[in-house]
Design a protein around this motif. Structure first.
Motif, PDB file in Angstrom:
ATOM      1  N   LEU A   1      -7.770 -40.476  65.149  1.00 37.35           N
ATOM      2  CA  LEU A   1      -8.244 -41.899  65.304  1.00 37.35           C
ATOM      3  C   LEU A   1      -8.695 -41.105  67.734  1.00 37.35           C
ATOM      4  N   VAL A   2      -9.822 -41.629  67.660  1.00 36.86           N
ATOM      5  CA  VAL A   2     -10.304 -40.545  69.009  1.00 36.86           C
ATOM      6  C   VAL A   2     -10.774 -41.582  69.944  1.00 36.86           C
ATOM      7  N   ALA A   3     -10.192 -41.624  71.296  1.00 36.12           N
ATOM      8  CA  ALA A   3     -10.231 -42.566  71.422  1.00 36.12           C
ATOM      9  C   ALA A   3     -10.829 -41.492  73.163  1.00 36.12           C
TER      10      ALA A   3
ATOM     11  N   PHE B   1      -3.750 -38.951  64.963  1.00 41.00           N
ATOM     12  CA  PHE B   1      -4.130 -39.383  63.480  1.00 41.00           C
ATOM     13  C   PHE B   1      -3.017 -40.883  63.014  1.00 41.00           C
ATOM     14  N   SER B   2      -4.261 -41.417  62.576  1.00 38.29           N
ATOM     15  CA  SER B   2      -4.590 -43.459  62.184  1.00 38.29           C
ATOM     16  C   SER B   2      -2.955 -43.284  61.717  1.00 38.29           C
ATOM     17  N   THR B   3      -3.564 -44.336  60.598  1.00 35.27           N
ATOM     18  CA  THR B   3      -2.771 -44.654  59.831  1.00 35.27           C
ATOM     19  C   THR B   3      -1.436 -44.071  58.666  1.00 35.27           C
ATOM     20  N   PRO B   4      -0.240 -44.227  58.004  1.00 31.16           N
ATOM     21  CA  PRO B   4       0.399 -43.440  57.257  1.00 31.16           C
ATOM     22  C   PRO B   4      -0.435 -43.130  55.533  1.00 31.16           C
ATOM     23  N   GLU B   5      -1.412 -44.063  55.342  1.00 29.13           N
ATOM     24  CA  GLU B   5      -1.972 -44.658  54.594  1.00 29.13           C
ATOM     25  C   GLU B   5      -3.390 -43.395  54.475  1.00 29.13           C
ATOM     26  N   ARG B   6      -4.196 -43.314  55.634  1.00 29.12           N
ATOM     27  CA  ARG B   6      -5.158 -42.721  55.460  1.00 29.12           C
ATOM     28  C   ARG B   6      -4.657 -40.813  56.031  1.00 29.12           C
ATOM     29  N   ASN B   7      -3.202 -40.600  55.869  1.00 32.60           N
ATOM     30  CA  ASN B   7      -2.817 -39.399  55.805  1.00 32.60           C
ATOM     31  C   ASN B   7      -1.858 -39.140  55.105  1.00 32.60           C
TER      32      ASN B   7
ATOM     33  N   GLY C   1      -5.759 -51.160  66.623  1.00 29.69           N
ATOM     34  CA  GLY C   1      -5.755 -52.100  67.900  1.00 29.69           C
ATOM     35  C   GLY C   1      -4.655 -51.313  69.578  1.00 29.69           C
ATOM     36  N   VAL C   2      -3.718 -50.866  68.380  1.00 28.39           N
ATOM     37  CA  VAL C   2      -2.817 -50.196  69.260  1.00 28.39           C
ATOM     38  C   VAL C   2      -2.844 -49.075  70.119  1.00 28.39           C
ATOM     39  N   LEU C   3      -3.879 -48.519  70.101  1.00 24.91           N
ATOM     40  CA  LEU C   3      -4.263 -47.245  70.337  1.00 24.91           C
ATOM     41  C   LEU C   3      -4.903 -47.448  71.763  1.00 24.91           C
ATOM     42  N   GLU C   4      -5.624 -48.886  71.596  1.00 18.54           N
ATOM     43  CA  GLU C   4      -6.918 -49.470  72.642  1.00 18.54           C
ATOM     44  C   GLU C   4      -5.877 -50.614  73.381  1.00 18.54           C
TER      45      GLU C   4
END
Length: 287
Positions: free
Chosen positions: A281-283, A161-167, A200-203
């Motif tokens: 986010l798909v990485a 999942f991305s950020t709380p603001e988007r979920n 940039g955290v996942l990357e």
């Protein structure tokens, strides 16, 4: 850092996760049709980025109750192989049942810690992890293990999942539960649904694990249901983390919290039903 600040106990956390999924796995499977629609686009994107082909060997980490292992099995065909693993013995048994019901003899299941694989080096063509990496205490360690298990040129593909603001599906209830249960903020290093969603955290964790050119894509993942009441039923039955956050509250207080969650989530209802924003986010990266 304040010397009095509590540290995160990874071993205790993993034991709690195992117990939670052994208990909640059956509910997760019951809700599979809703969950598969919710995560469907992100799952397909992950499988595409993993570049799965007929005859390949695929490792699915934190496999849950059968997805994405069965979708991977469709792509590798009868000459391929999919190993579905999860820290919970109970939930991998559910994955095994789902695979057998679908007729996928090429799917094997094993209980295994995703941060410490009991598997030989260079033995898989692709590693998948849908909505599991962000719950692992040491995501860099996990990715290094997955890289070790990959053959040269093999690929890792994950969904978080991305950020709380988007979920809002998760951020709204969590804020209510945290306030009502009087919980302190997460301690440094604590995993959670949005722990890898920042810019940039996942990357960054991919690069720390030795992957040179990770690709990260944002995929919309709105949750559509009949009503806020149905959403709360899903959350109560399948979102074990919500229940764990307020486990110390008396039963009547927990019911009051769920009532407040439902009232708040009604803001996402309309004549067309219930739809609450979500984003994954798909990485992916190659060894």
């Amino acid at each position: 850092m304040d010397a009095q600040q509590p540290s995160f106990d990874a071993a205790k956390y993993k034991n709690a996760q195992r117990e939670q999924w052994n208990k909640d796995g059956a509910a997760w499977r019951r809700w599979n049709p809703v969950l598969d629609r919710w995560y469907g686009e992100a799952t397909r994107e992950m499988l595409d980025l993993a570049r799965i082909r007929s005859g390949q060997r695929i490792l699915d980490i934190a496999a849950g109750a059968g997805e994405p292992a069965v979708s991977a099995a469709e792509r590798v065909g009868p000459d391929g192989y999919v190993l579905a693993t999860d820290i919970s013995e109970g939930i991998v048994e559910l994955a095994r049942q789902v695979a057998r019901e679908r007729g996928f003899e090429q799917v094997e299941t094993r209980a295994m810690d995703g941060e410490k694989l009991d598997l030989p080096d260079a033995s898989f063509d692709a590693v998948l992890c849908r909505l599991g990496l962000m719950y692992m205490p040491a995501p860099v360690t996990a990715l290094r293990e997955w890289r070790r298990a990959l053959r040269p040129g093999g690929r890792v593909a994950v969904v978080v999942f991305s950020t709380p603001e988007r979920n809002d599906w998760g951020a709204v209830p969590v804020s209510i539960i945290r306030r009502r249960a009087q919980l302190p903020p997460p301690v440094p290093g604590q995993p959670g649904p949005f722990s890898l969603g920042g810019q940039g955290v996942l990357e960054g964790v991919f690069r720390q694990a030795g992957f040179a050119d990770p690709e990260v894509r944002a995929v919309p993942a709105p949750l559509r249901m009949a009503s806020a009441a149905e959403y709360v039923q899903l959350a109560r039955e399948a979102f074990g983390a919500f229940n764990a956050m307020m486990a110390h509250l008396p039963p009547d207080e927990r019911e009051s919290v769920w009532d407040e969650v439902e009232r708040s989530m009604r803001s996402f209802e309309s004549q067309g039903g219930f739809e609450v924003p979500g984003e994954c986010l798909v990485a992916s990266a190659a060894k």
